[in-house]
Design a protein around this motif. Structure first.
Motif, PDB file in Angstrom:
ATOM      1  N   VAL A  13       0.859  -1.182   0.000  1.00  0.00           N
ATOM      2  CA  VAL A  13       0.000   0.000   0.000  1.00  0.00           C
ATOM      3  C   VAL A  13       0.894   1.230   0.000  1.00  0.00           C
ATOM      4  O   VAL A  13       1.921   1.273   0.691  1.00  0.00           O
ATOM      5  N   MET A  14       0.521   2.208  -0.800  1.00  0.00           N
ATOM      6  CA  MET A  14       1.274   3.457  -0.877  1.00  0.00           C
ATOM      7  C   MET A  14       0.394   4.593  -0.367  1.00  0.00           C
ATOM      8  O   MET A  14      -0.766   4.717  -0.762  1.00  0.00           O
ATOM      9  N   ILE A  15       0.937   5.412   0.529  1.00  0.00           N
ATOM     10  CA  ILE A  15       0.190   6.499   1.151  1.00  0.00           C
ATOM     11  C   ILE A  15       0.805   7.825   0.709  1.00  0.00           C
ATOM     12  O   ILE A  15       1.988   8.077   0.932  1.00  0.00           O
ATOM     13  N   GLU A  16      -0.009   8.663   0.086  1.00  0.00           N
ATOM     14  CA  GLU A  16       0.468   9.947  -0.428  1.00  0.00           C
ATOM     15  C   GLU A  16      -0.433  11.064   0.092  1.00  0.00           C
ATOM     16  O   GLU A  16      -1.643  10.990  -0.005  1.00  0.00           O
ATOM     17  N   ARG A  17       0.166  12.108   0.635  1.00  0.00           N
ATOM     18  CA  ARG A  17      -0.651  13.133   1.287  1.00  0.00           C
ATOM     19  C   ARG A  17      -1.200  14.188   0.328  1.00  0.00           C
ATOM     20  O   ARG A  17      -2.105  14.937   0.693  1.00  0.00           O
ATOM     21  N   GLU A  18      -0.690  14.245  -0.892  1.00  0.00           N
ATOM     22  CA  GLU A  18      -1.211  15.215  -1.861  1.00  0.00           C
ATOM     23  C   GLU A  18      -1.614  14.534  -3.159  1.00  0.00           C
ATOM     24  O   GLU A  18      -2.795  14.412  -3.467  1.00  0.00           O
ATOM     25  N   ALA A  19      -0.608  14.110  -3.932  1.00  0.00           N
ATOM     26  CA  ALA A  19      -0.890  13.482  -5.220  1.00  0.00           C
ATOM     27  C   ALA A  19       0.330  12.680  -5.648  1.00  0.00           C
ATOM     28  O   ALA A  19       1.471  13.082  -5.372  1.00  0.00           O
ATOM     29  N   PRO A  20       0.124  11.547  -6.331  1.00  0.00           N
ATOM     30  CA  PRO A  20       1.272  10.789  -6.846  1.00  0.00           C
ATOM     31  C   PRO A  20       2.127  11.655  -7.753  1.00  0.00           C
ATOM     32  O   PRO A  20       1.642  12.568  -8.417  1.00  0.00           O
ATOM     33  N   GLY A  21       3.409  11.354  -7.770  1.00  0.00           N
ATOM     34  CA  GLY A  21       4.340  12.121  -8.603  1.00  0.00           C
ATOM     35  C   GLY A  21       5.244  13.022  -7.805  1.00  0.00           C
ATOM     36  O   GLY A  21       6.363  13.317  -8.222  1.00  0.00           O
ATOM     37  N   GLY A  22       4.744  13.468  -6.642  1.00  0.00           N
ATOM     38  CA  GLY A  22       5.555  14.331  -5.801  1.00  0.00           C
ATOM     39  C   GLY A  22       5.980  15.595  -6.520  1.00  0.00           C
ATOM     40  O   GLY A  22       5.299  16.089  -7.425  1.00  0.00           O
ATOM     41  N   GLN A  23       7.142  16.120  -6.146  1.00  0.00           N
ATOM     42  CA  GLN A  23       7.635  17.346  -6.761  1.00  0.00           C
ATOM     43  C   GLN A  23       7.951  17.133  -8.232  1.00  0.00           C
ATOM     44  O   GLN A  23       7.715  18.010  -9.067  1.00  0.00           O
ATOM     45  N   ALA A  24       8.430  15.929  -8.567  1.00  0.00           N
ATOM     46  CA  ALA A  24       8.733  15.629  -9.970  1.00  0.00           C
ATOM     47  C   ALA A  24       7.476  15.657 -10.820  1.00  0.00           C
ATOM     48  O   ALA A  24       7.508  16.034 -11.991  1.00  0.00           O
ATOM     49  N   GLY A  25       6.349  15.255 -10.239  1.00  0.00           N
ATOM     50  CA  GLY A  25       5.097  15.244 -10.977  1.00  0.00           C
ATOM     51  C   GLY A  25       4.630  16.627 -11.384  1.00  0.00           C
ATOM     52  O   GLY A  25       3.779  16.769 -12.266  1.00  0.00           O
ATOM     53  N   MET A  26       5.168  17.660 -10.750  1.00  0.00           N
ATOM     54  CA  MET A  26       4.812  19.043 -11.087  1.00  0.00           C
ATOM     55  C   MET A  26       5.712  19.619 -12.170  1.00  0.00           C
ATOM     56  O   MET A  26       5.509  20.749 -12.609  1.00  0.00           O
ATOM     57  N   SER A  27       6.720  18.850 -12.593  1.00  0.00           N
ATOM     58  CA  SER A  27       7.665  19.357 -13.581  1.00  0.00           C
ATOM     59  C   SER A  27       6.997  19.447 -14.948  1.00  0.00           C
ATOM     60  O   SER A  27       6.321  18.522 -15.399  1.00  0.00           O
ATOM     61  N   SER A  28       7.187  20.575 -15.617  1.00  0.00           N
ATOM     62  CA  SER A  28       6.591  20.753 -16.935  1.00  0.00           C
ATOM     63  C   SER A  28       7.314  19.934 -18.000  1.00  0.00           C
ATOM     64  O   SER A  28       6.719  19.556 -19.013  1.00  0.00           O
ATOM     65  N   ARG A  29       8.595  19.641 -17.788  1.00  0.00           N
ATOM     66  CA  ARG A  29       9.341  18.862 -18.778  1.00  0.00           C
ATOM     67  C   ARG A  29      10.557  18.228 -18.130  1.00  0.00           C
ATOM     68  O   ARG A  29      11.326  18.895 -17.431  1.00  0.00           O
ATOM     69  N   ILE A  30      10.752  16.921 -18.360  1.00  0.00           N
ATOM     70  CA  ILE A  30      11.944  16.198 -17.928  1.00  0.00           C
ATOM     71  C   ILE A  30      12.609  15.688 -19.196  1.00  0.00           C
ATOM     72  O   ILE A  30      12.069  14.817 -19.881  1.00  0.00           O
ATOM     73  N   GLU A  31      13.777  16.223 -19.526  1.00  0.00           N
ATOM     74  CA  GLU A  31      14.386  15.911 -20.822  1.00  0.00           C
ATOM     75  C   GLU A  31      15.606  15.002 -20.715  1.00  0.00           C
ATOM     76  O   GLU A  31      16.144  14.580 -21.744  1.00  0.00           O
ATOM     77  N   ASN A  32      16.052  14.681 -19.497  1.00  0.00           N
ATOM     78  CA  ASN A  32      17.248  13.853 -19.361  1.00  0.00           C
ATOM     79  C   ASN A  32      16.942  12.518 -18.683  1.00  0.00           C
ATOM     80  O   ASN A  32      17.818  11.907 -18.091  1.00  0.00           O
ATOM     81  N   TYR A  33      15.680  12.069 -18.804  1.00  0.00           N
ATOM     82  CA  TYR A  33      15.307  10.780 -18.215  1.00  0.00           C
ATOM     83  C   TYR A  33      15.522   9.686 -19.252  1.00  0.00           C
ATOM     84  O   TYR A  33      15.040   9.792 -20.388  1.00  0.00           O
ATOM     85  N   LEU A  34      16.251   8.643 -18.870  1.00  0.00           N
ATOM     86  CA  LEU A  34      16.656   7.600 -19.802  1.00  0.00           C
ATOM     87  C   LEU A  34      15.450   6.962 -20.503  1.00  0.00           C
ATOM     88  O   LEU A  34      14.455   6.602 -19.864  1.00  0.00           O
ATOM     89  N   GLY A  35      15.556   6.846 -21.817  1.00  0.00           N
ATOM     90  CA  GLY A  35      14.524   6.155 -22.579  1.00  0.00           C
ATOM     91  C   GLY A  35      13.489   7.065 -23.202  1.00  0.00           C
ATOM     92  O   GLY A  35      12.617   6.594 -23.941  1.00  0.00           O
ATOM     93  N   PHE A  36      13.573   8.387 -22.930  1.00  0.00           N
ATOM     94  CA  PHE A  36      12.616   9.339 -23.496  1.00  0.00           C
ATOM     95  C   PHE A  36      13.398  10.459 -24.181  1.00  0.00           C
ATOM     96  O   PHE A  36      13.578  11.545 -23.620  1.00  0.00           O
ATOM     97  N   PRO A  37      13.895  10.203 -25.393  1.00  0.00           N
ATOM     98  CA  PRO A  37      14.772  11.182 -26.051  1.00  0.00           C
ATOM     99  C   PRO A  37      14.097  12.519 -26.319  1.00  0.00           C
ATOM    100  O   PRO A  37      14.782  13.540 -26.419  1.00  0.00           O
ATOM    101  N   SER A  38      12.770  12.531 -26.444  1.00  0.00           N
ATOM    102  CA  SER A  38      12.063  13.793 -26.659  1.00  0.00           C
ATOM    103  C   SER A  38      11.588  14.412 -25.354  1.00  0.00           C
ATOM    104  O   SER A  38      10.926  15.451 -25.365  1.00  0.00           O
TER     105      SER A  38
END
Length: 555
Positions: free
Chosen positions: A254-279
């Motif tokens: 069970v996973m407990i989250e007090r706001e929303a899944p994704g955390g601070q990263a989930g609020m990012s408008s763009r992640i361009e250096n994550y492996l496997g997603f060249p765009s």
């Protein structure tokens, strides 16, 4: 989508039954036929359909009714459904009124009573009218609708919560959208308090709490079982990775989250250096994929839900929730991440949610179209936010306290910012005050090199000034560093001595805290690398260490 509605209104019960019968026989498989014996009753029903966002294709209404004539009813009803077709039922003596109605309410047709046989005198007319309606009909949005004021912090919180939890919604500004005013009029019984949240079934919440919205939207806040193999606190990249790996390897999770899944990263408008997603991909996209993957493996997710206390009893780890619920487990993983550091200058706290936002606040980007906005911060998250907002705002100004971006931002982002004509970087600069009565209107900016303070008009201020850990409920049970981050592994061993209270013959594992069986992963860990990829890696590594722990402990 619900069937479109054909609504017939007549105060003569015999006529009403006959027309309802004939319409259902011919159109019941494609349309929902509703009937009312007065204009007033029908109008109340129309308002309920508006709240439920169900389309009305056709009004078929008797003209000569007491208290409210057919034309008067149509004038009122068309305020809510202006695209609906309208047919007036008239007697021979009412033809003048019917002709006048063509001009007053643009009726599509008028039918003389009686219409027998319907195959000749009713259905051909209605068929043509419904074909016309279908040709121009565009199904409306069927999810949750949020009605409020752009500058309302409560409205912003609800929009942000729904967006981050991947719940589709439609935002309607009461000052700019006529649809918002129609919905408020439809829901006027009992009084209205904004923000107003209208659900697909027509029910509504006035100025609700986040918990009330979550419950009505179907988000789960209570655990199905009292005991799990693994409880994960936090739903950011580390927590989601651990949930996927743990559940896929047979742990009841069970996973407990007090706001929303994704955390601070989930609020990012763009992640361009994550492996496997060249765009590149947005934090929201990454979160959506991870949540779907975790659910496929049977992970139970509680959100929004907060933990108030963590304790141990023998080899069990016990989590007490803010609502009083208690969950026990064999192993506990802390992946609560960090939250944005507050900007402590006059005006910011008062205007938060009303022009001042922490993080990219993707829900507000469209409202910044052709306006000037400011970003405080010089790390990757600030750069990603600037690039995203540059697609909407007339100008994006980044205020950076350092003398450049090279020490805090990835080179690819620095290059992108330099090539974007409507982004300006002001170094050695900081906000010293936010101005505005009901919403942000301007910011005062100090140049630390010259001491000059300038007041600049601003539509929005987005703040990215570092982060602090979420460890308030853990300070009494776990060892933390001076900044509140959780110590683990070798960081717990001092002069060859193990942590106080450590009762095992071995040293703590790599990601194990000062309490055996409680692990930590992601940004909340002392010494962690603040990157999405490293958080995902730690979350997956933690599962291997948890398996090792469980295999050597009597459970």
């Amino acid at each position: 989508m619900a069937k479109p509605v054909i609504w017939t209104v007549d105060d003569d019960p015999d006529v009403l039954r006959a027309v309802e019968r004939d319409l259902r026989r011919q159109y019941g498989d494609r349309y929902r036929v509703l009937a009312a014996d007065s204009g007033a009753k029908a109008l109340e029903g129309v308002k309920q359909l508006k709240l439920r966002n169900e389309p009305i294709a056709l009004f078929l209404v008797d003209q000569r009714m007491p208290r409210m004539s057919g034309v008067e009813f149509l004038e009122a009803a068309l305020e809510f459904f202006p695209e609906a077709k309208r047919v007036l039922l008239t007697a021979y003596a009412d033809t003048d009124a019917a002709i006048k109605a063509i001009n007053d309410v643009q009726i599509s047709h008028y039918l003389m009573k009686p219409w027998d046989p319907p195959e000749e005198r009713l259905y051909p007319v209605v068929d043509d009218i419904l074909d016309d309606w279908l040709a121009s009909f565009r199904p409306g949005f069927e999810g949750i609708r949020v009605i409020g004021n752009r500058w309302s912090p409560a409205s912003y919180q609800i929009k942000d919560f729904l967006a981050r939890n991947q719940v589709p919604y439609l935002w309607l500004d009461v000052e700019a959208d006529s649809e918002a005013r129609k919905l408020m009029e439809s829901a006027s019984g009992g009084g209205i308090k904004l923000p107003l949240v209208v659900f697909p079934d027509g029910t509504r919440l006035n100025d609700p709490t986040i918990g009330e919205v979550a419950a009505k939207a179907g988000l789960r806040t209570h655990a199905e079982m009292p005991f799990y193999d693994l409880v994960i606190l936090g739903g950011g990249p580390a927590g989601l990775a651990a949930a996927v790996y743990g559940a896929s390897e047979g742990l009841r999770t069970v996973m407990i989250e007090r706001e929303a899944p994704g955390g601070q990263a989930g609020m990012s408008s763009r992640i361009e250096n994550y492996l496997g997603f060249p765009s590149g991909l947005s934090g929201g996209d990454l979160t959506r994929r991870a949540v779907a993957q975790a659910r496929r493996f049977g992970v139970e997710m509680l959100t929004p839900q907060e933990v108030s206390h963590v304790s141990t009893k023998d080899n069990y780890r016990i989590v007490t929730l803010a609502d009083g619920g208690v969950i026990s487990c064999h192993a506990l993983l802390i992946a609560t991440g960090v939250q944005y550091r507050k900007l402590d200058v006059p005006g910011v706290e008062r205007l938060t949610g009303a022009g001042v936002y922490y993080g990219a606040a993707n829900t507000e980007a469209l409202t910044c179209k052709s306006q000037d906005v400011y970003i405080v911060g010089g790390a990757n998250s600030a750069g990603q936010g600037a690039m995203y907002l540059s697609h909407f705002a007339r100008k994006v100004t980044m205020l950076v306290r350092a003398d450049g971006l090279a020490r805090t931002m990835s080179s690819y982002l620095i290059e992108q910012i330099a090539k974007t004509p409507n982004i300006e970087v002001q170094i050695c600069s900081r906000v010293v005050e936010a101005h505005g009565e009901n919403n942000l209107e301007a910011v005062s900016i100090m140049n630390d090199q010259t001491g000059e303070v300038r007041r600049c008009e601003a539509a929005a201020l987005f703040i990215f000034i570092g982060a602090v850990p979420r460890t308030e409920c853990l300070a009494k049970i776990l060892e933390l560093d001076d900044h509140g981050f959780i110590l683990s592994g070798d960081d717990l061993t001092r002069d060859g001595r193990r942590p106080k209270g450590w009762n095992l013959d071995r040293a703590p594992y790599l990601l194990e805290t000062s309490v055996p069986g409680i692990f930590v992963a992601g940004d909340v860990r002392h010494g962690s690398i603040k990157r999405v990829a490293s958080a995902v890696g730690e979350g997956s590594i933690a599962i291997e260490l948890i398996h090792r722990y469980l295999s050597n402990v009597k459970v």
